[in-house]
Design an enzyme around this catalytic site. Sequence first.
Site, PDB file in Angstrom:
ATOM      1  N   GLU A 117     -11.784   1.151   3.524  1.00  0.00           N
ATOM      2  CA  GLU A 117     -12.968   0.444   3.556  1.00  0.00           C
ATOM      3  C   GLU A 117     -13.646   0.586   2.444  1.00  0.00           C
ATOM      4  O   GLU A 117     -14.311  -0.271   1.892  1.00  0.00           O
ATOM      5  CB  GLU A 117     -13.651   1.004   4.827  1.00  0.00           C
ATOM      6  CG  GLU A 117     -13.232   0.917   6.135  1.00  0.00           C
ATOM      7  CD  GLU A 117     -12.079   2.035   6.500  1.00  0.00           C
ATOM      8  OE1 GLU A 117     -11.830   2.734   5.668  1.00  0.00           O
ATOM      9  OE2 GLU A 117     -12.030   2.177   7.665  1.00  0.00           O
ATOM     10  N   PRO A 136       1.869  10.649  -0.157  1.00  0.00           N
ATOM     11  CA  PRO A 136       1.307  10.822   1.375  1.00  0.00           C
ATOM     12  C   PRO A 136      -0.074  10.326   1.345  1.00  0.00           C
ATOM     13  O   PRO A 136      -0.964  10.161   0.367  1.00  0.00           O
ATOM     14  CB  PRO A 136       1.265  12.431   1.293  1.00  0.00           C
ATOM     15  CG  PRO A 136       1.406  12.967   0.146  1.00  0.00           C
ATOM     16  CD  PRO A 136       2.158  11.802  -0.738  1.00  0.00           C
ATOM     17  N   GLY A 159      -5.810   8.117  -6.068  1.00  0.00           N
ATOM     18  CA  GLY A 159      -6.022   6.980  -6.761  1.00  0.00           C
ATOM     19  C   GLY A 159      -5.257   6.617  -7.843  1.00  0.00           C
ATOM     20  O   GLY A 159      -5.327   5.846  -8.929  1.00  0.00           O
ATOM     21  N   GLU A 175      -1.622  -4.592  -0.907  1.00  0.00           N
ATOM     22  CA  GLU A 175      -1.934  -3.826  -2.080  1.00  0.00           C
ATOM     23  C   GLU A 175      -0.327  -3.905  -2.961  1.00  0.00           C
ATOM     24  O   GLU A 175      -0.416  -3.919  -4.247  1.00  0.00           O
ATOM     25  CB  GLU A 175      -1.990  -2.248  -1.866  1.00  0.00           C
ATOM     26  CG  GLU A 175      -3.607  -2.188  -1.382  1.00  0.00           C
ATOM     27  CD  GLU A 175      -3.875  -0.663  -1.043  1.00  0.00           C
ATOM     28  OE1 GLU A 175      -5.014  -0.221  -0.929  1.00  0.00           O
ATOM     29  OE2 GLU A 175      -2.961   0.192  -0.922  1.00  0.00           O
TER      30      GLU A 175
END
Length: 460
Positions: free
Chosen positions: A62, A271, A311, A339
């Site tokens: 989100e 993960p 990230g 993605e």
Amino acid sequence: MSLPVLLWRLGAAAAAPVLPLLLRRRAARGKEVAARLSERFGEGAARPPGRLLWLHAASVGETASVLPVLEALAARAPQLSVLLTTGTVTAARLLEQRLPPALRGRVLHRFAPLDVPAWVGRFLAGWRPDAAAFVESELWPNLVLAARARGIPLALVNARLSARSARRWARAPGLARTVLGSFALVLAQSEADAARLAALGAPAPRCLGNLKDAAPPLPAAPEAMAALRAAVGARPVLLAASTHPGEEALAIAAHRLLAPRLPGLLTVLVPRHPERGAEVAAAAAGLAVARRAAGAMPGPEVAVYVADTLGELGLFYRLAGVAFVGGSLVPHGGQNPLEPARLGCPVLVGPHCWNFAEPVARLLGAGGALRIEGEDPAGALAEAAFTVLSDPARARAMAAAAAAAAATEAGLPARVAEALLALLGPDAAGGTIPDGRARALPSAPERIADGPGRERDSAP
């Protein structure tokens, strides 16, 4: 006040004495920031002068989806400040890493207060937002209803409600009507989401599209990318991304099946929650394992590389020959398959993709993804990966199809930003209204139905 709302309020208040202990335990496991636990009690307000929009984004997905909206808001309303609350540490870290430098003075981050009436009240009294927007499906009754009671215009943006969640809400129709009826603006991800939200009481939801479809490609630091490519060389790479418990074991079993057929195979495990890195590495006992969090690189001797950092997923989607998107071999609902698709990486998904049903169907229909099915998921994952990694022409065709299917909807963040500015009022760009002034909800119902033939005031 309806009975379900009253029961929720009483239950939250009753739980309040034990929640600090639970938060401290979460902090000990890295799931909270110990020095910032007071924010969970609604403390730590530092309201800037001028207009303030509060955005709440529960977690990483989100938060990433609203970053382009923040930029669009900044371009259209130079004096507007934004309070962005999240519910997870990983989302806060992602915001710290990816928020553009030009926005750092205008976007403030806090952890959201837990849904306890007194803590919610303290939070709202301290920040006094001029409007608020909740992202996707983060619907906390006390928080929503307390904001409405203060006259804060509310929006639900990029809203989604799966059929399963809709059935759960339908068991408490009064609570659903009260909470969803509090929103003046509801922007759904899809027409199906809009229909489910309307059936439960959301006023006039409309579909502009899914912000996750409009997100830019995940970033990758050039130096880190070059170092990884040098370490991996020409080896075939299977990526298992955003995995949940149980999926790493399946990916490792698939690696054992594939390694004799694909010499030099490197399997990368990312993960969903990086703090599970040691646990994930332990599942690959008997194989040469390295962990990125420990500073290791995937040299030629490494068979399984655990990328337990935050990230950096953009690095590994660029590196991989094929990517399995996690949360879909276990009944979680899947993670975002767009993605890898945006980066031209062929996609593999399991059967449990209800969180991303539309983009998965689009990718499958375009030929940019393969679905893993059958009673032997590890074997099916191995076969699907072999299909792509052993056939360069097939891999190139899938990559091109995936990228085309995930083409960004460039104008969507701007349209969402404009809708939010309209919620703030015609002077939103100038910031001339005094701080935190309560205002009437535009187009929101003045009263909320509490049952057939009955109405009650909407304030809790």
